[in-house]
Design a protein around this motif. Sequence first.
Motif, mmCIF file in Angstrom:
data_model
loop_
_atom_site.group_PDB
_atom_site.id
_atom_site.type_symbol
_atom_site.label_atom_id
_atom_site.label_comp_id
_atom_site.label_asym_id
_atom_site.label_seq_id
_atom_site.Cartn_x
_atom_site.Cartn_y
_atom_site.Cartn_z
ATOM 1 N N SER A 24 0.807 -1.283 0.099
ATOM 2 C CA SER A 24 0.141 -0.090 0.123
ATOM 3 C C SER A 24 0.823 1.098 0.019
ATOM 4 O O SER A 24 1.962 1.184 0.313
ATOM 5 N N GLU A 25 0.345 2.370 -0.430
ATOM 6 C CA GLU A 25 0.878 3.767 -0.463
ATOM 7 C C GLU A 25 0.032 4.617 0.503
ATOM 8 O O GLU A 25 -1.087 4.746 0.284
ATOM 9 N N LEU A 26 0.627 5.550 1.046
ATOM 10 C CA LEU A 26 0.062 6.517 1.913
ATOM 11 C C LEU A 26 0.747 7.704 1.816
ATOM 12 O O LEU A 26 2.114 7.792 1.901
ATOM 13 N N LYS A 27 -0.021 8.950 1.478
ATOM 14 C CA LYS A 27 0.718 10.114 1.285
ATOM 15 C C LYS A 27 0.234 11.139 2.307
ATOM 16 O O LYS A 27 -1.113 11.222 2.781
ATOM 17 N N VAL A 28 1.445 11.861 3.164
ATOM 18 C CA VAL A 28 1.125 12.645 4.267
ATOM 19 C C VAL A 28 1.843 13.822 4.008
ATOM 20 O O VAL A 28 3.121 13.854 3.622
ATOM 21 N N VAL A 40 5.819 10.281 1.198
ATOM 22 C CA VAL A 40 5.178 8.928 0.649
ATOM 23 C C VAL A 40 5.572 7.811 1.330
ATOM 24 O O VAL A 40 6.915 7.409 1.402
ATOM 25 N N LEU A 41 4.685 7.192 1.914
ATOM 26 C CA LEU A 41 5.072 5.938 2.605
ATOM 27 C C LEU A 41 4.431 4.752 1.987
ATOM 28 O O LEU A 41 3.352 4.694 1.564
ATOM 29 N N GLU A 67 4.741 -8.645 2.007
ATOM 30 C CA GLU A 67 5.258 -9.791 1.266
ATOM 31 C C GLU A 67 7.141 -9.686 1.556
ATOM 32 O O GLU A 67 7.538 -10.588 2.006
ATOM 33 N N LYS A 68 7.643 -8.841 1.029
ATOM 34 C CA LYS A 68 9.041 -8.383 1.090
ATOM 35 C C LYS A 68 9.386 -7.893 2.744
ATOM 36 O O LYS A 68 10.665 -7.936 3.182
ATOM 37 N N ASP A 69 8.270 -7.740 3.500
ATOM 38 C CA ASP A 69 8.369 -7.136 5.087
ATOM 39 C C ASP A 69 9.389 -5.908 4.936
ATOM 40 O O ASP A 69 10.223 -6.153 5.682
ATOM 41 N N SER A 70 9.040 -5.001 4.305
ATOM 42 C CA SER A 70 9.834 -3.794 4.185
ATOM 43 C C SER A 70 8.785 -2.517 4.082
ATOM 44 O O SER A 70 7.636 -2.732 3.908
ATOM 45 N N ILE A 71 9.355 -1.585 4.655
ATOM 46 C CA ILE A 71 8.843 -0.116 4.425
ATOM 47 C C ILE A 71 9.589 1.105 3.981
ATOM 48 O O ILE A 71 10.719 0.734 3.847
ATOM 49 N N THR A 72 9.257 1.718 2.846
ATOM 50 C CA THR A 72 9.632 2.794 2.235
ATOM 51 C C THR A 72 9.176 4.149 2.582
ATOM 52 O O THR A 72 8.017 4.303 2.510
ATOM 53 N N PHE A 125 14.100 6.467 2.333
ATOM 54 C CA PHE A 125 14.380 5.440 3.456
ATOM 55 C C PHE A 125 13.671 4.129 3.318
ATOM 56 O O PHE A 125 12.545 4.139 3.160
ATOM 57 N N VAL A 126 14.629 3.187 3.680
ATOM 58 C CA VAL A 126 13.929 1.898 3.667
ATOM 59 C C VAL A 126 14.264 0.860 4.664
ATOM 60 O O VAL A 126 15.363 1.027 5.196
ATOM 61 N N ALA A 127 13.358 0.403 5.436
ATOM 62 C CA ALA A 127 13.589 -0.247 6.687
ATOM 63 C C ALA A 127 13.288 -1.882 6.237
ATOM 64 O O ALA A 127 11.934 -2.364 5.682
ATOM 65 N N ASP A 128 14.231 -2.730 6.098
ATOM 66 C CA ASP A 128 14.033 -4.045 5.685
ATOM 67 C C ASP A 128 13.739 -5.052 6.872
ATOM 68 O O ASP A 128 15.008 -5.221 7.711
#
Length: 274
Positions: free
Chosen positions: A30-34, A47-48, A53-58, A71-74
């Motif tokens: 999903s994508e969230l714009k703040v 943009v978050l 599935e990849k268990d990550s956030i950007t 920024f990416v959290a893996d």
Amino acid sequence: MFGSCVLPVSARINAFLWALIFLTTFGLCSELKVRVRLADGQITEEVLEADSEKDSITLEFKQGDGTLITFVADFKQDVKIFRALILGELERGQSQYQALCFISRLNHNEFIPSESMARLRQKNPHAIRMAEERRGHDQLTMNVALNLSQAWQLSSHIYNMCSEAREAIYTRERDVQHWLERGVEGSVFETLPQTVDVVPVLLSCRSTRDVWQPCSCSFSLRLEWYPCLLKYCRNRDTTGKGSPYKCGIKSCSKGYHFTYYVPHKQLCLWDEET
């Protein structure tokens, strides 16, 4: 004149089941714009993106000076990746932009899980967000370089994120020791000159006048708004017993200050005395 585009009931049920299987098998994305207020008062759009599935956030946004921060959290590999695309000073001989990447370990509970992030929605997308908790700066001495072609051993995200940086991918010795103990090959890392006494006295770039001298560069950024904790509320039944449930998030802001070696000050023109 136009054929009907309404599927038969059986086809709609099959489509729904396939969509459900897809979500279950491949995870949520999903994508969230703040809208966020930066420290200098300017408004930017964050943009978050979450990929369960990849268990990550950007997280991506543009600073007031035009620098693009990604920024990416893996969570699978417990790795954080910071990338900065900094606009170059063409009149001073720089290229159009300069890419930097900083890699470090991801600690538990720094961010909410990717699955929870993927389910976030906002009621008012036009509201300007400010973090509930403003955390201080982490001071990070990035004294080791990463070999891009081998960096997949740390995280599959690094190659795509940092391919433009190549010679400017940094991490710190403390994290390198942890990764070596976990079986990552030593060929991934290269110790930078100031840690092996190649440069007798390494001044900060701020104090160096000759743009072709090596120096210690500094770069700071701040993630102004991100979900850092899940909030739990408690339901009470007729017997008075309570059961917790997720009822929201806590938002945080956190800064990072990176210090690292550059072979000449020309690669660090923003770090000058004013």
